[in-house]
Design a protein around this motif. Structure first.
Motif, PDB file in Angstrom:
ATOM      1  N   ASP A   1      37.842  88.268  98.249  1.00 29.37           N
ATOM      2  CA  ASP A   1      37.326  87.906  99.568  1.00 29.37           C
ATOM      3  C   ASP A   1      38.324  88.311 100.651  1.00 29.37           C
ATOM      4  O   ASP A   1      39.522  88.064 100.521  1.00 29.37           O
ATOM      5  CB  ASP A   1      37.070  86.397  99.619  1.00 29.37           C
TER       6      ASP A   1
ATOM      7  N   ARG B   1      21.027  84.210  98.519  1.00 29.32           N
ATOM      8  CA  ARG B   1      22.421  84.271  99.010  1.00 29.32           C
ATOM      9  C   ARG B   1      22.851  82.951  99.653  1.00 29.32           C
ATOM     10  O   ARG B   1      23.925  82.440  99.379  1.00 29.32           O
ATOM     11  CB  ARG B   1      22.563  85.414 100.028  1.00 29.32           C
TER      12      ARG B   1
ATOM     13  N   PHE C   1      22.900  84.763  90.817  1.00 29.28           N
ATOM     14  CA  PHE C   1      23.334  86.107  91.225  1.00 29.28           C
ATOM     15  C   PHE C   1      22.478  87.174  90.534  1.00 29.28           C
ATOM     16  O   PHE C   1      22.146  88.203  91.131  1.00 29.28           O
ATOM     17  CB  PHE C   1      24.815  86.341  90.893  1.00 29.28           C
TER      18      PHE C   1
ATOM     19  N   ARG D   1      20.155  89.930  92.218  1.00 29.25           N
ATOM     20  CA  ARG D   1      20.429  91.359  91.914  1.00 29.25           C
ATOM     21  C   ARG D   1      19.166  92.079  91.460  1.00 29.25           C
ATOM     22  O   ARG D   1      18.913  93.221  91.844  1.00 29.25           O
ATOM     23  CB  ARG D   1      21.534  91.443  90.838  1.00 29.25           C
TER      24      ARG D   1
ATOM     25  N   ARG E   1      29.594  94.967  96.929  1.00 24.78           N
ATOM     26  CA  ARG E   1      29.548  94.161  95.696  1.00 24.78           C
ATOM     27  C   ARG E   1      28.311  94.481  94.843  1.00 24.78           C
ATOM     28  O   ARG E   1      27.227  94.717  95.359  1.00 24.78           O
ATOM     29  CB  ARG E   1      29.542  92.652  95.954  1.00 24.78           C
TER      30      ARG E   1
ATOM     31  N   THR F   1      30.114  89.703  89.493  1.00 28.34           N
ATOM     32  CA  THR F   1      29.730  88.642  88.544  1.00 28.34           C
ATOM     33  C   THR F   1      30.664  88.662  87.335  1.00 28.34           C
ATOM     34  O   THR F   1      31.073  87.613  86.826  1.00 28.34           O
ATOM     35  CB  THR F   1      28.263  88.819  88.101  1.00 28.34           C
TER      36      THR F   1
ATOM     37  N   TYR G   1      34.107  87.220  89.087  1.00 28.75           N
ATOM     38  CA  TYR G   1      34.071  85.853  89.659  1.00 28.75           C
ATOM     39  C   TYR G   1      33.574  84.851  88.614  1.00 28.75           C
ATOM     40  O   TYR G   1      34.238  83.847  88.364  1.00 28.75           O
ATOM     41  CB  TYR G   1      33.157  85.791  90.893  1.00 28.75           C
ATOM     42  N   GLN G   2      32.377  85.115  88.034  1.00 29.77           N
ATOM     43  CA  GLN G   2      31.819  84.140  87.104  1.00 29.77           C
ATOM     44  C   GLN G   2      32.322  84.368  85.666  1.00 29.77           C
ATOM     45  O   GLN G   2      32.517  83.420  84.912  1.00 29.77           O
ATOM     46  CB  GLN G   2      30.276  84.200  87.112  1.00 29.77           C
TER      47      GLN G   2
ATOM     48  N   PHE H   1      33.258  80.346  98.152  1.00 31.66           N
ATOM     49  CA  PHE H   1      34.210  80.880  97.166  1.00 31.66           C
ATOM     50  C   PHE H   1      35.638  80.905  97.717  1.00 31.66           C
ATOM     51  O   PHE H   1      36.587  80.648  96.975  1.00 31.66           O
ATOM     52  CB  PHE H   1      33.755  82.256  96.662  1.00 31.66           C
TER      53      PHE H   1
HETATM   54  P1  TMP Z   1      30.639  88.468 100.404  1.00 35.56           P
HETATM   55  O1  TMP Z   1      31.366  87.419 101.176  1.00 35.56           O
HETATM   56  O2  TMP Z   1      31.493  89.597  99.949  1.00 35.56           O
HETATM   57  O3  TMP Z   1      29.361  88.909 101.067  1.00 35.56           O
HETATM   58  O4  TMP Z   1      30.170  87.799  98.998  1.00 35.56           O
HETATM   59  C1  TMP Z   1      29.729  86.506  98.916  1.00 35.56           C
HETATM   60  C2  TMP Z   1      30.546  85.690  97.942  1.00 35.56           C
HETATM   61  O5  TMP Z   1      29.894  85.654  96.674  1.00 35.56           O
HETATM   62  C3  TMP Z   1      31.956  86.183  97.705  1.00 35.56           C
HETATM   63  O6  TMP Z   1      32.829  85.073  97.818  1.00 35.56           O
HETATM   64  C4  TMP Z   1      31.920  86.677  96.285  1.00 35.56           C
HETATM   65  C5  TMP Z   1      30.809  85.904  95.636  1.00 35.56           C
HETATM   66  N1  TMP Z   1      30.102  86.622  94.552  1.00 35.56           N
HETATM   67  C6  TMP Z   1      30.199  86.122  93.250  1.00 35.56           C
HETATM   68  O7  TMP Z   1      30.861  85.121  93.007  1.00 35.56           O
HETATM   69  N2  TMP Z   1      29.506  86.769  92.259  1.00 35.56           N
HETATM   70  C7  TMP Z   1      28.713  87.857  92.502  1.00 35.56           C
HETATM   71  O8  TMP Z   1      28.101  88.406  91.580  1.00 35.56           O
HETATM   72  C8  TMP Z   1      28.638  88.368  93.866  1.00 35.56           C
HETATM   73  C9  TMP Z   1      27.782  89.559  94.162  1.00 35.56           C
HETATM   74  C10 TMP Z   1      29.352  87.708  94.847  1.00 35.56           C
END
Ligand code: TMP
Length: 209
Positions: A16, A54, A74, A78, A100, A105, A108-109, A159
């Motif tokens: 981020d 989102r 997510f 997608r 992204r 995924t 992060y996950q 996040f």
């Molecule tokens: P962004 O702030 O880059 O638009 O993304 C939104 C938030 O979602 C960012 O903190 C990352 C998180 N994210 C995940 O945790 N898993 C995912 O698969 C995606 C696409 C984003």
């Protein structure tokens, strides 16, 4: 996803606040200047239904969802994005620049929130099954990136609110991913001025056109 369709699918990844949206905009402008048909899109989001999903994911309390539930949300976003935005653009031969995609995924996950990479990979194989042609990973110092991300006060900080150690795990996760997929992923040093980052990115992308 390019192949016969003739398009080119590029994703930008990173922690981020690493500057993906700025670089996505600069790359799109650069490629349009070269005469390419370009669409800029993002995840989660990029289609009407996916943008609704989102909001559920990026707003609210960090504990709002478990990592398993996040993987499902997510992935749902997608699939909608792929069906309605990405696949049609690639089919008409456009360059798709996506802020992204599935690597987020995975990291992060699948790695930073929990040890869930197998679940992420299983669901990806069943409902998505597509990888970008090129993934640019913007690598940046987590403390600097986090301060920048939080300073935006975007209201989408779920996040970021997981804290600095979480962002440090993410950075290692993206570095590991680049080692796992060396043909598809290129690391970009994002600790530079944005024009210098944009030049590095333009060089990498032009080599693939
Ligand atoms: P962004 O702030 O880059 O638009 O993304 C939104 C938030 O979602 C960012 O903190 C990352 C998180 N994210 C995940 O945790 N898993 C995912 O698969 C995606 C696409 C984003």
């Amino acid at each position: 996803m390019s192949g016969a369709a003739g398009g080119l699918f590029i994703s930008l990844e990173g922690i981020d606040g690493a500057g993906k949206s700025t670089q996505s905009r600069l790359l799109a402008a650069h490629l349009r200047g070269l005469g390419r048909d370009v669409i800029e899109t993002r995840e989660p989001g990029g289609a009407a239904g996916a943008e609704d999903i989102r909001k559920l994911l990026v707003e609210g309390d960090p504990d709002r969802w478990s990592p398993e539930t996040e993987i499902l949300l997510f992935s749902a976003a997608r699939r909608d994005h792929l069906e309605r935005t990405i696949a049609p653009a690639l089919a008409r031969g456009a360059v798709v620049i996506c802020d992204r995609f599935a690597d987020s995924t995975r990291v992060y996950q699948g790695a930073a929130r929990g040890d869930l990479r197998d679940l992420v990979d299983d669901i990806h194989a069943r409902v998505i099954g597509v990888e970008p042609d090129l993934t640019l990973i913007l690598d940046m110092e987590p403390a600097v990136a986090l301060a920048r991300g939080l300073a935006r006060q975007s209201g989408e900080d779920r996040f970021e609110d997981m804290g600095l150690p979480f962002q440090e795990r993410l950075r290692s996760g993206f570095q590991a991913l680049a080692r796992d997929f060396p043909d598809r992923c290129a690391m970009v040093d994002a600790n530079q001025a944005s024009e210098a980052i944009a030049q590095d990115i333009a060089r990498i992308v032009e080599a693939r056109l």
